[in-house]
Structure formats: C-alpha cells, structure tokens
Write an enzyme that holds these catalytic residues in place. Structure first.
Site, PDB file in Angstrom:
ATOM      1  N   LYS A  96      40.101  46.023  45.177  1.00 46.11           N
ATOM      2  CA  LYS A  96      40.532  46.656  43.988  1.00 46.11           C
ATOM      3  C   LYS A  96      40.806  48.235  44.303  1.00 46.11           C
ATOM      4  O   LYS A  96      39.578  48.841  44.544  1.00 46.11           O
ATOM      5  CB  LYS A  96      39.479  46.708  42.646  1.00 46.11           C
ATOM      6  CG  LYS A  96      40.107  47.399  41.670  1.00 46.11           C
ATOM      7  CD  LYS A  96      39.390  47.090  40.413  1.00 46.11           C
ATOM      8  CE  LYS A  96      39.974  47.958  39.188  1.00 46.11           C
ATOM      9  NZ  LYS A  96      40.396  49.237  39.281  1.00 46.11           N
ATOM     10  N   ASP A 110      41.741  52.263  44.488  1.00 42.93           N
ATOM     11  CA  ASP A 110      41.770  53.470  43.380  1.00 42.93           C
ATOM     12  C   ASP A 110      43.164  54.252  43.341  1.00 42.93           C
ATOM     13  O   ASP A 110      43.473  55.133  43.985  1.00 42.93           O
ATOM     14  CB  ASP A 110      40.802  54.355  43.755  1.00 42.93           C
ATOM     15  CG  ASP A 110      40.450  55.469  42.788  1.00 42.93           C
ATOM     16  OD1 ASP A 110      40.781  55.461  41.549  1.00 42.93           O
ATOM     17  OD2 ASP A 110      39.885  56.534  43.146  1.00 42.93           O
ATOM     18  N   GLU A 130      37.076  50.308  44.696  1.00 41.97           N
ATOM     19  CA  GLU A 130      36.256  50.025  43.629  1.00 41.97           C
ATOM     20  C   GLU A 130      35.828  48.746  43.317  1.00 41.97           C
ATOM     21  O   GLU A 130      34.636  48.781  42.405  1.00 41.97           O
ATOM     22  CB  GLU A 130      37.238  50.542  42.293  1.00 41.97           C
ATOM     23  CG  GLU A 130      37.877  51.937  42.441  1.00 41.97           C
ATOM     24  CD  GLU A 130      38.562  52.082  41.184  1.00 41.97           C
ATOM     25  OE1 GLU A 130      38.458  53.239  40.748  1.00 41.97           O
ATOM     26  OE2 GLU A 130      39.409  51.244  40.784  1.00 41.97           O
TER      27      GLU A 130
END
Length: 295
Positions: free
Chosen positions: A33, A35, A176
């Site tokens: 994931k 950012d 993340e």
C-alpha cells in the site's frame, strides 16, 4: 474525453475494507500500500485523462504523468500516483505542490498500476470493459498492456507473511501496509470484502479540525474532535509539515484567541478533516498524519 462507450468518466474505483491482519491462505494476491493519491488513467483514442478517487480531474495538476504514460495502449488503469524522491522516499505532500516546486527538488511523479478496467484483447481491436473478469485474468491483461513500457505496476505476492515483512521493511520509504485482493473477484463494489487493507501501524481515524495552535502559517499543533472529544495533536509539527498545513488551511482560518499558556490559537472555519492516529497506552498522544484532500 468521450469514453462513455467504454467506461464512465469518472469511473467508480474499488475501496478496500480495513482488516486487523493480512488474510492468509490461497486465493489472495497481496501488494504494497503506497502513500499517494489513488487515481484512474483513461488513455483512449489518443486522448488522456487522470482523475482522483473522488472523481476530480487532476490531469493538469500532474502534467508529469502525461510524459510517463504517453506510450500506453488504449486502456483504463487503476493505481496509485506517488511523488518520489531520488532515494525512493514517497512524499504525499509534494503531490499538492506545483510541478516547478517538485522539479526544483528532484521529486518525480510516478503512476503505479495495480488493475486494468478496460483494454483491447487484440492489438488494434475494440477496447472492452474487463471489470467482470476475475482479478487473475485482469492481472495478465495488465502485464500485457504494460509490457515493454516504462509504466510501473504492482506485482502480487502470494504469501501473507512475506507481504507483511516486505511492508515493514519498506515502511521508511512510505509503504503504509498491504492491500489484499481475491484472485477470483471481479472489479465490483458489490464484492466489498474482496479487497482489504492492513496498515503496519493501524488505520488512521478521521477527525474534524477545530483550531490550529501557534502561528497561522506555521502551526505547532491542531485541536481536533475525535468521537465528540476535543484533543490536541502531538508531537509538535516540524517546520516542513507546519508550513504545509498552514498552506492547506488558507481560507479556513477564523478568529484568534489567546490560550492560558500564552500561546495563540486560531479557529478553523468550515469542515476540514484530518487523519490522526489514536494514542497507544495511557500516556500516548494523538498523532497527526495529514489533512484530508479531495483526491
């Protein structure tokens, strides 16, 4: 852009549900994931458009993407738009700055694709909506669409443990957490649990910003409402983040008042949301993540 015969513009993007752990077992594809800003790229009939998850046209805000994506075949892609320093660190705030500001600091804007929503199965053939196909087929089409091109794409990881370890290792660069997707799932909002996300340090909460503490243009902290309770963020914002928050709050700052400790506080006018992380332990502090933007 006229793309109504293929997909609506803007197209509704899948939103992963939050989970407390990465799902293990077969049938899942895991990816980092990043950012950045979630976005869709429409490259159809020689026309080019990028819109945010909320549907806002951000093509002109990020002109660097036109250069990066100029050689794409006709397709519609879903992915993450990231601003990256030369050492690979992601800079979320840089996406809201001007192209000249980013260029002066050597920050590149990159689109990292993780799904394909429309594509021509055969070169020169009609572009078709492929959202009904299972993810495993869409990933093969994505690889086909990007073969030999400079556009990055997110490879899937089969092992949940490996994905978690990789996310933790890459956290200093701005990763993340992990987004996990069912390989047999279509691209549909009805498949709400087919996409899930896990964050390395927990999911942030939304809080309403009611005041900024310190100078308007470089506040030290924010006063926010979380579950109806007013709290102040900590630790003190560094100079870079303070300047960024001050810039983003332009037009939202109202009356000034003096606090009991002699510092100043300015009320925030209108609805401004911030992402915050709840304190850990009895003496933990409410940590500011970032202001929410339309993207």
């Amino acid at each position: 852009m006229t793309a109504s015969s293929v997909l609506p513009v803007p197209v509704s993007l899948m939103r992963p549900s939050t989970v407390s752990s990465v799902p293990a077992g077969p049938g899942w594809s895991h990816a980092m994931k990043l950012d950045g800003w979630r976005g869709a790229v429409h490259r159809l009939g020689g026309q080019f458009l990028v819109h945010s998850r909320s549907g806002r046209d951000i093509t002109r805000e990020l002109p660097e993407l036109r250069t990066v994506l100029t050689d794409l075949p006709d397709c519609v892609l879903d992915g993450e738009i990231v601003a990256a320093h030369a050492d690979g660190r992601m800079d979320f705030g840089a996406l809201a700055r001007t192209p000249a500001w980013r260029a002066s600091r050597g920050i590149a804007v990159v689109f990292t694709a993780f799904d394909i929503l429309a594509f021509a199965d055969l070169p020169g053939g009609p572009v078709r909506d492929v959202r009904s196909r299972p993810l495993r087929e869409r990933l093969l089409l994505l690889e086909q669409a990007l073969a030999g091109r400079d556009v990055r794409w997110v490879p899937g990881i089969d092992s949940a443990d490996e994905a978690v370890q990789q996310a933790r290792d890459l956290a200093p660069l701005g990763v993340e957490g992990v987004v996990s997707r069912r390989l047999d799932s279509p691209y549909s909002s009805r498949a709400s649990r087919a996409w899930v996300k896990w964050r390395t340090d927990g999911d942030p909460a939304d809080a309403k910003v009611i005041a900024v503490i310190g100078p308007v243009h470089r506040p030290w902290a924010l006063r926010v409402l979380v579950d109806g309770q007013a709290s102040e963020t900590s630790p003190r914002l560094d100079s870079v983040r303070a300047a960024e928050v001050g810039r983003q709050l332009t037009g939202h700052v109202g009356a000034r008042r003096q606090r009991d400790d002699g510092s100043e506080e300015h009320l925030v006018v209108g609805v401004v949301l911030a992402e915050v992380r709840a304190p850990v332990g009895r003496h933990g502090s409410l940590r500011f993540v970032r202001l929410r933007t339309d993207s």
